[in-house]
Scaffold this motif. Structure first.
Motif, short mmCIF file in Angstrom:
data_model
loop_
_atom_site.label_atom_id
_atom_site.label_comp_id
_atom_site.label_asym_id
_atom_site.label_seq_id
_atom_site.Cartn_x
_atom_site.Cartn_y
_atom_site.Cartn_z
N TYR A 113 -9.63 0.10 7.21
CA TYR A 113 -9.69 0.97 6.04
C TYR A 113 -11.05 0.95 5.35
O TYR A 113 -11.32 1.77 4.49
CB TYR A 113 -8.60 0.58 5.02
CG TYR A 113 -7.22 1.04 5.44
CD1 TYR A 113 -6.80 2.33 5.18
CD2 TYR A 113 -6.36 0.18 6.09
CE1 TYR A 113 -5.55 2.76 5.56
CE2 TYR A 113 -5.10 0.59 6.48
CZ TYR A 113 -4.70 1.88 6.22
OH TYR A 113 -3.46 2.30 6.61
N CYS A 130 -1.16 6.88 8.36
CA CYS A 130 -2.39 6.08 8.48
C CYS A 130 -2.20 4.92 9.44
O CYS A 130 -3.11 4.59 10.20
CB CYS A 130 -2.81 5.56 7.11
SG CYS A 130 -3.51 6.81 6.04
N ARG A 164 -6.05 2.98 14.38
CA ARG A 164 -5.29 1.81 13.95
C ARG A 164 -4.08 1.54 14.82
O ARG A 164 -3.36 0.57 14.59
CB ARG A 164 -4.80 2.00 12.51
CG ARG A 164 -5.89 1.99 11.51
CD ARG A 164 -5.36 2.09 10.10
NE ARG A 164 -6.47 2.35 9.23
CZ ARG A 164 -6.82 3.56 8.81
NH1 ARG A 164 -6.10 4.60 9.13
NH2 ARG A 164 -7.88 3.71 8.04
N THR A 204 0.82 -1.22 0.00
CA THR A 204 0.00 0.00 0.00
C THR A 204 0.85 1.27 0.00
O THR A 204 0.33 2.34 -0.27
CB THR A 204 -0.97 0.02 1.20
OG1 THR A 204 -0.22 -0.16 2.40
CG2 THR A 204 -2.01 -1.07 1.07
#
Length: 161
Positions: free
Chosen positions: A143, A92, A98, A80
């Motif tokens: 996500y 992220c 997360r 990713t």
């Protein structure tokens, strides 16, 4: 398609680019190249995980399994980076929603290899691989909008029955 490219690269329509973003944009790969490398890394990660599972039944197979399974997860995770870029990927990953999944996942990656190579504990390595899988799954569904809520609701419904 342009909207998808802007979202994947992390830029929205009304967002102004800072100097750092302009420097990073100047050195990034083209959209098609990023997608190709994402697919290559992700497929390589899946292939490593499957290969590791197949090698599990050989003599000394647990070591091979742990290495290939861990490499597969690292490759799938790093794939990713090609879509978002490494800095946005890190932002992220360590986003508060997360953070726990990321820490558990990274910790289990390291502990799996430690259990196999330094501690020589096969059962512990299997447990860490299972935890790796669960943490990676929980991280991945973070996500997808509302996916964690749906999983938790399904889990509480199944367990509550």
């Amino acid at each position: 398609m342009d909207k998808l490219r802007r979202v994947l690269s992390g830029h929205e329509d009304n967002e102004e680019l800072g100097l750092t973003d302009q420097v990073l944009d100047a050195s990034t790969l083209s959209y098609s190249t990023r997608v190709k490398w994402f697919v290559i890394c992700f497929a390589g990660g899946i292939l490593c995980s499957i290969l590791g599972s197949a090698l599990l039944f050989l003599p000394n197979g647990l070591k091979l399994f742990a290495v290939f399974y861990t490499l597969g997860n690292v490759a799938a995770l790093s794939s990713t980076c090609f879509l978002m870029g490494p800095l946005k990927q890190l932002k992220c990953m360590f986003d508060p929603k997360r953070l726990i999944a990321t820490i558990v996942m990274l910790l289990c990656l390291v502990l799996t290899l430690c259990a196999v190579f330094w501690w020589h504990k096969k059962g512990l390595a299997i447990i860490f691989c299972i935890l790796q899988f669960l943490a990676m799954t929980w991280y991945s569904i973070s996500y997808i909008p509302f996916a964690r809520d749906a999983v938790m609701k399904c889990f509480t419904t199944c367990v509550g029955s």
